[in-house]
Write an enzyme that holds these catalytic residues in place. Structure first.
Site, mmCIF file in Angstrom:
data_model
loop_
_atom_site.group_PDB
_atom_site.id
_atom_site.type_symbol
_atom_site.label_atom_id
_atom_site.label_comp_id
_atom_site.label_asym_id
_atom_site.label_seq_id
_atom_site.Cartn_x
_atom_site.Cartn_y
_atom_site.Cartn_z
ATOM 1 C CG ASN A 10 -2.015 -1.045 1.106
ATOM 2 O OD1 ASN A 10 -2.445 -1.374 0.000
ATOM 3 N ND2 ASN A 10 -2.464 -1.561 2.233
ATOM 4 N N GLY A 12 4.258 1.599 -0.453
ATOM 5 C CA GLY A 12 5.253 1.627 -1.532
ATOM 6 C C GLY A 12 4.633 1.989 -2.875
ATOM 7 N NE ARG A 88 3.341 5.138 13.211
ATOM 8 C CZ ARG A 88 2.531 6.064 13.733
ATOM 9 N NH1 ARG A 88 2.562 6.327 15.010
ATOM 10 N NH2 ARG A 88 1.699 6.736 12.960
ATOM 11 C CB SER A 119 9.940 -0.150 7.256
ATOM 12 O OG SER A 119 10.044 -0.400 5.874
ATOM 13 C CG ASN A 120 6.019 2.681 11.284
ATOM 14 O OD1 ASN A 120 6.680 3.611 11.729
ATOM 15 N ND2 ASN A 120 4.906 2.848 10.585
ATOM 16 C CG HIS A 175 6.583 7.928 12.969
ATOM 17 N ND1 HIS A 175 5.653 8.871 12.601
ATOM 18 C CD2 HIS A 175 6.309 6.830 12.211
ATOM 19 C CE1 HIS A 175 4.870 8.373 11.662
ATOM 20 N NE2 HIS A 175 5.234 7.136 11.410
HETATM 21 N N1 APR Z 1 11.818 -7.457 0.561
HETATM 22 C C1 APR Z 1 10.975 -6.780 -0.256
HETATM 23 N N2 APR Z 1 9.664 -6.606 0.024
HETATM 24 C C2 APR Z 1 9.210 -7.124 1.161
HETATM 25 C C3 APR Z 1 10.025 -7.846 2.073
HETATM 26 C C4 APR Z 1 11.387 -7.994 1.713
HETATM 27 N N3 APR Z 1 12.251 -8.665 2.492
HETATM 28 N N4 APR Z 1 9.268 -8.236 3.107
HETATM 29 C C5 APR Z 1 8.019 -7.782 2.883
HETATM 30 N N5 APR Z 1 7.975 -7.112 1.716
HETATM 31 C C6 APR Z 1 6.821 -6.478 1.073
HETATM 32 C C7 APR Z 1 5.545 -7.279 1.170
HETATM 33 O O1 APR Z 1 5.521 -8.359 0.228
HETATM 34 C C8 APR Z 1 4.494 -6.216 0.893
HETATM 35 O O2 APR Z 1 4.132 -6.160 -0.477
HETATM 36 O O3 APR Z 1 6.519 -5.243 1.719
HETATM 37 C C9 APR Z 1 5.189 -4.907 1.314
HETATM 38 C C10 APR Z 1 4.478 -4.215 2.453
HETATM 39 O O4 APR Z 1 3.247 -3.788 1.985
HETATM 40 P P1 APR Z 1 1.925 -3.802 2.881
HETATM 41 O O5 APR Z 1 1.783 -5.125 3.566
HETATM 42 O O6 APR Z 1 0.801 -3.323 2.038
HETATM 43 O O7 APR Z 1 2.279 -2.734 4.033
HETATM 44 P P2 APR Z 1 2.192 -1.131 3.894
HETATM 45 O O8 APR Z 1 0.857 -0.672 4.367
HETATM 46 O O9 APR Z 1 2.682 -0.725 2.580
HETATM 47 O O10 APR Z 1 3.232 -0.694 5.033
HETATM 48 C C11 APR Z 1 4.618 -0.894 4.850
HETATM 49 O O11 APR Z 1 5.218 1.168 5.924
HETATM 50 O O12 APR Z 1 3.946 2.765 7.040
HETATM 51 C C12 APR Z 1 4.774 1.638 7.177
HETATM 52 O O13 APR Z 1 3.898 0.597 9.205
HETATM 53 C C13 APR Z 1 4.021 0.473 7.798
HETATM 54 O O14 APR Z 1 5.992 -0.824 8.266
HETATM 55 C C14 APR Z 1 4.900 -0.672 7.390
HETATM 56 C C15 APR Z 1 5.387 -0.246 5.994
#
Ligand code: APR
Length: 309
Positions: A10, A12, A88, A119-120, A175
């Site tokens: 979401n 990214g 977080r 990332s959090n 944060h």
């Molecule tokens: N390498 C690459 N991508 C990864 C890895 C990794 N090792 N591990 C997880 N991912 C990817 C997941 O496959 C997923 O598509 O990271 C993405 C995270 O996306 P979401 O689950 O939708 O989470 P999102 O809401 O984007 O939040 C991501 O941002 O705001 C912060 O607290 C939030 O820590 C969280 C981060």
């Protein structure tokens, strides 16, 4: 120029979309660990190029760091998001492992890059990125304060019934819901202190809403928010690649500034081509200094968990 966004979820994907719509680079690489996921998001985004009228090419890859080589900026969003009721801070175990591996692999391909951490728990993940990457401290920037300040301006604008763009307001410190410090004393509405327009009670309510801004959205949506975090990340990237020298509250490594050392915390910084260039001194009063020190203590105790990694 190339910009990489790690994590096509979401936050990214939203950040990537904002970046391509601003045409900040010739190419944007979206990388995710989930097979085909980034490729699909990239294809979908590319299919909007004639509709939105941008020329940035989006490349989606599954864990292929070679495709990210020579990126000017790497934005890290990979990791678990919050679920309702979670702080977080509770994400630390899983996300530390992910951020550590992602930073190592991406810096190996782009040693000159500026790294933006989303990332959090963001303060701890930024500190981990500083320690793990070996890059100059100026090249690692945690995004949280821009998002929190944007939420602060939103809640102020609701209370004042005015456009958020007429407001100046900053959130510094950590944060986390309990560690962030919305600076009500310094907030202004077209050069007038907001305290001349709002009662203490109203200002305290704005401050409280800001501090739980992320949790409120997580409660409503069922996962952490993405529009404002994505847009905040893109605003930061724009100031880097266009050398805009904007002042944003960002999480950076402190070396005595604001009375703290060996910690990453939110302070106002000038953002340009080389990353964060200068820390601005807000000249905090005694109670703000005390809140900042308290915030630092909480973040430092969270950072100590990293020793297990
Ligand atoms: N390498 C690459 N991508 C990864 C890895 C990794 N090792 N591990 C997880 N991912 C990817 C997941 O496959 C997923 O598509 O990271 C993405 C995270 O996306 P979401 O689950 O939708 O989470 P999102 O809401 O984007 O939040 C991501 O941002 O705001 C912060 O607290 C939030 O820590 C969280 C981060």
């Amino acid at each position: 120029m190339k910009i990489t966004v790690i994590g096509a979820g979401n936050v990214g994907a939203t950040c990537a979309e904002s970046i391509v719509r601003m045409e900040l680079a010739e190419e944007l690489v979206l990388l995710d660990i989930r097979e085909g996921f980034a490729e699909g998001k990239a294809m979908d985004m590319n299919q909007t190029s004639t509709l939105h009228g941008f020329h940035t090419k989006v490349t989606g890859v599954t864990n292929d760091y070679k495709s990210t080589s020579n990126s000017a900026v790497i934005v890290i969003t990979s990791g678990l998001p919050r679920k309702p009721g979670m702080t977080r801070e509770e994400l630390i175990g899983t996300n530390a492992g992910i951020v550590k591996s992602v930073v190592t692999q991406s810096i190996a391909e782009s040693p000159e890059a500026v790294v933006v951490v989303i990332s959090n728990p963001m303060d701890t993940m930024t500190y981990l990125a500083v320690k793990q990457s070996g890059l100059s401290k100026n090249k690692i920037i945690g995004m949280g304060g821009i998002l929190d300040s944007s939420r602060f301006k939103y809640y102020l604008s609701e209370a004042l019934d005015c456009p958020p763009s007429d407001l100046q307001a900053s959130v510094i410190g950590g944060h986390g819901d309990k560690t962030m410090i919305p600076l009500t004393r310094l907030a202004s509405y077209q050069s007038t202190p907001v305290s001349t327009h709002l009662s203490n009670e109203n200002l305290n309510a704005v401050k409280a809403s800001t501090m739980i801004g992320g949790a409120t959205l997580t409660g409503l949506i069922g996962t952490s928010a993405w529009y404002a975090p994505g847009a905040a990340g893109a605003a930061l990237v724009a100031s880097i690649v266009n050398d805009q020298k904007r002042i944003f509250p960002c999480c950076v490594y402190l070396d005595g500034e604001y009375g703290e050392s060996d910690i990453c915390l939110g302070v106002p910084v000038v953002i340009g081509k080389g990353g964060w260039e200068k820390i601005i001194d807000y000249q905090l009063n005694d109670s703000e200094k005390e809140a900042f020190a308290k915030s630092a203590d909480a973040v430092r105790s969270m950072n100590s968990v990293l020793e297990d990694f």
